[in-house]
Motif scaffolding. Structure first.
Motif, PDB file in Angstrom:
ATOM      1  N   ASN A  92       0.802  -1.102  -0.157  1.00 21.13           N
ATOM      2  CA  ASN A  92      -0.092   0.049   0.000  1.00 21.13           C
ATOM      3  C   ASN A  92       0.803   1.326  -0.206  1.00 21.13           C
ATOM      4  OD1 ASN A  92      -2.605  -1.201  -0.299  1.00 21.13           O
ATOM      5  ND2 ASN A  92      -2.285  -2.076   2.140  1.00 21.13           N
ATOM      6  N   LYS A  93       0.313   2.395   0.084  1.00 18.63           N
ATOM      7  CA  LYS A  93       0.990   3.522   0.078  1.00 18.63           C
ATOM      8  C   LYS A  93       1.530   3.981   1.402  1.00 18.63           C
ATOM      9  CE  LYS A  93      -2.023   5.622  -3.361  1.00 18.63           C
ATOM     10  NZ  LYS A  93      -3.269   6.584  -3.762  1.00 18.63           N
ATOM     11  N   PRO A  94       2.671   4.843   1.604  1.00 19.02           N
ATOM     12  CA  PRO A  94       2.989   5.197   2.874  1.00 19.02           C
ATOM     13  C   PRO A  94       1.920   5.784   3.607  1.00 19.02           C
ATOM     14  CG  PRO A  94       4.877   5.593   1.109  1.00 19.02           C
ATOM     15  CD  PRO A  94       3.301   5.229   0.180  1.00 19.02           C
ATOM     16  N   GLY A  95       1.945   5.255   4.938  1.00 19.82           N
ATOM     17  CA  GLY A  95       1.126   6.120   5.825  1.00 19.82           C
ATOM     18  C   GLY A  95      -0.176   4.961   5.676  1.00 19.82           C
ATOM     19  N   GLU A  96      -0.377   3.929   4.685  1.00 19.85           N
ATOM     20  CA  GLU A  96      -1.419   3.041   4.918  1.00 19.85           C
ATOM     21  C   GLU A  96      -0.827   1.457   5.702  1.00 19.85           C
ATOM     22  OE1 GLU A  96      -3.540   2.607   1.040  1.00 19.85           O
ATOM     23  OE2 GLU A  96      -3.439   4.596   0.926  1.00 19.85           O
ATOM     24  N   ALA A  97      -1.799   1.001   6.242  1.00 20.07           N
ATOM     25  CA  ALA A  97      -1.308  -0.233   6.857  1.00 20.07           C
ATOM     26  C   ALA A  97      -1.027  -1.277   5.859  1.00 20.07           C
ATOM     27  CB  ALA A  97      -2.414  -0.958   7.663  1.00 20.07           C
ATOM     28  N   VAL A  98      -0.033  -1.990   6.261  1.00 20.59           N
ATOM     29  CA  VAL A  98       0.415  -3.131   5.228  1.00 20.59           C
ATOM     30  C   VAL A  98      -0.351  -4.426   5.377  1.00 20.59           C
ATOM     31  CG1 VAL A  98       2.373  -4.924   4.715  1.00 20.59           C
ATOM     32  CG2 VAL A  98       2.879  -2.420   5.225  1.00 20.59           C
ATOM     33  N   GLN A  99      -0.816  -5.125   4.381  1.00 24.11           N
ATOM     34  CA  GLN A  99      -1.840  -6.099   4.567  1.00 24.11           C
ATOM     35  C   GLN A  99      -0.835  -7.504   4.240  1.00 24.11           C
ATOM     36  OE1 GLN A  99      -4.616  -4.006   1.722  1.00 24.11           O
ATOM     37  NE2 GLN A  99      -5.896  -5.405   2.871  1.00 24.11           N
ATOM     38  N   TYR A 100      -1.151  -8.656   4.813  1.00 17.20           N
ATOM     39  CA  TYR A 100      -0.342  -9.842   4.720  1.00 17.20           C
ATOM     40  C   TYR A 100      -1.667 -10.890   4.833  1.00 17.20           C
ATOM     41  CZ  TYR A 100       3.016  -7.224   7.173  1.00 17.20           C
ATOM     42  OH  TYR A 100       3.994  -6.114   7.749  1.00 17.20           O
ATOM     43  N   PHE A 101      -1.336 -11.685   3.824  1.00 19.26           N
ATOM     44  CA  PHE A 101      -1.963 -12.783   3.392  1.00 19.26           C
ATOM     45  C   PHE A 101      -1.071 -14.290   3.537  1.00 19.26           C
ATOM     46  CE2 PHE A 101      -3.424  -9.404   1.077  1.00 19.26           C
ATOM     47  CZ  PHE A 101      -5.064  -9.265   1.613  1.00 19.26           C
ATOM     48  N   ILE A 102      -1.314 -15.140   4.622  1.00 19.07           N
ATOM     49  CA  ILE A 102      -0.420 -15.938   4.740  1.00 19.07           C
ATOM     50  C   ILE A 102      -0.899 -17.475   4.447  1.00 19.07           C
ATOM     51  CG2 ILE A 102       1.154 -17.310   6.301  1.00 19.07           C
ATOM     52  CD1 ILE A 102      -0.022 -13.878   7.364  1.00 19.07           C
ATOM     53  N   VAL A 103      -0.366 -18.110   3.309  1.00 23.07           N
ATOM     54  CA  VAL A 103      -1.012 -19.414   3.051  1.00 23.07           C
ATOM     55  C   VAL A 103      -0.010 -20.467   2.915  1.00 23.07           C
ATOM     56  CG1 VAL A 103      -2.168 -20.470   0.792  1.00 23.07           C
ATOM     57  CG2 VAL A 103      -1.950 -17.931   1.169  1.00 23.07           C
ATOM     58  N   PRO A 104      -0.308 -21.439   3.308  1.00 27.20           N
ATOM     59  CA  PRO A 104       0.394 -22.931   3.303  1.00 27.20           C
ATOM     60  C   PRO A 104       0.739 -23.215   1.789  1.00 27.20           C
ATOM     61  CG  PRO A 104      -1.413 -23.058   4.754  1.00 27.20           C
ATOM     62  CD  PRO A 104      -1.650 -21.911   4.161  1.00 27.20           C
ATOM     63  N   GLY A 105       1.910 -23.550   1.601  1.00 24.39           N
ATOM     64  CA  GLY A 105       2.182 -24.068   0.164  1.00 24.39           C
ATOM     65  C   GLY A 105       1.388 -25.241  -0.227  1.00 24.39           C
ATOM     66  N   LYS A 106       0.993 -26.124   0.665  1.00 24.96           N
ATOM     67  CA  LYS A 106       0.480 -27.316   0.422  1.00 24.96           C
ATOM     68  C   LYS A 106      -1.121 -26.841  -0.018  1.00 24.96           C
ATOM     69  CE  LYS A 106      -1.222 -31.775   2.412  1.00 24.96           C
ATOM     70  NZ  LYS A 106      -1.155 -32.302   3.694  1.00 24.96           N
ATOM     71  N   VAL A 107      -1.706 -25.910   0.347  1.00 25.03           N
ATOM     72  CA  VAL A 107      -2.782 -25.231   0.159  1.00 25.03           C
ATOM     73  C   VAL A 107      -2.947 -24.769  -1.360  1.00 25.03           C
ATOM     74  CG1 VAL A 107      -4.684 -23.670   0.357  1.00 25.03           C
ATOM     75  CG2 VAL A 107      -3.557 -24.836   2.451  1.00 25.03           C
ATOM     76  N   LEU A 108      -1.792 -24.379  -1.815  1.00 28.60           N
ATOM     77  CA  LEU A 108      -1.532 -23.513  -3.006  1.00 28.60           C
ATOM     78  C   LEU A 108      -1.212 -24.646  -4.054  1.00 28.60           C
ATOM     79  CD1 LEU A 108       0.709 -20.711  -2.339  1.00 28.60           C
ATOM     80  CD2 LEU A 108      -1.476 -20.355  -3.309  1.00 28.60           C
ATOM     81  N   ALA A 109      -0.741 -25.742  -3.690  1.00 28.24           N
ATOM     82  CA  ALA A 109      -0.242 -26.720  -4.512  1.00 28.24           C
ATOM     83  C   ALA A 109      -1.570 -27.640  -4.852  1.00 28.24           C
ATOM     84  CB  ALA A 109       0.841 -27.632  -3.876  1.00 28.24           C
TER      85      ALA A 109
END
Length: 147
Positions: A92-109
């Motif tokens: 995001n832009k400076p001053g806006e919160a960073v967003q995280y999405f944490i996904v197990p590789g097993k789910v992606l695979a």
């Protein structure tokens, strides 16, 4: 103002800086959660971070995908490693919160259809942040004991 400056395109942000920013944000979040973190530096690396949770004695290999704005994260289903944890970072832009999405590789695979047809597209594969909402702030993944 000259005609030349009126037609200048905005300067493109360096992709390496975006990637490094994402890795450092993820490292900071893991350190904040009492995990030991080691960064790997260089191009064409298979792993971005190593993380160790001393409470569970579990080691994680982490791949970070970063974007400065809400756009597709370039990632190909064929290159996913089921043993890794993938952290998608929307800076995001400076001053806006960073967003995280944490996904197990097993789910992606094992569940590519969950991430839309673009994840398996042979020309421009990627995942849009909209389909990652179930994995938002999924830091608890790093607290799980090994199966």
């Amino acid at each position: 103002m000259s005609d030349e400056s009126a037609t200048e395109k905005p300067k493109r942000v360096d992709g390496q800086m975006t990637g490094l920013a994402g890795e450092l944000f993820v490292a900071a979040e893991l350190l904040k959660r009492n995990l030991q973190v080691s960064l790997t530096f260089g191009n064409a690396k298979a792993i971005d971070l190593f993380a160790h949770n001393p409470a569970t004695e579990r080691m994680f290999t982490v791949q970070v995908k970063a974007s400065r704005k809400k756009n597709y994260f370039p990632i190909s289903h064929g290159k996913v490693n089921a043993a890794h944890v993938y952290v998608f970072v929307l800076l995001n832009k400076p001053g806006e919160a960073v967003q995280y999405f944490i996904v197990p590789g097993k789910v992606l695979a094992e569940e590519p259809e969950r991430f839309t047809k673009w994840f398996v597209d042979p020309k421009f594969p990627g995942i849009h942040p909209n389909v990652l909402k179930d994995f938002a702030e999924n830091w608890k993944l790093f607290d799980e004991k090994a199966c």
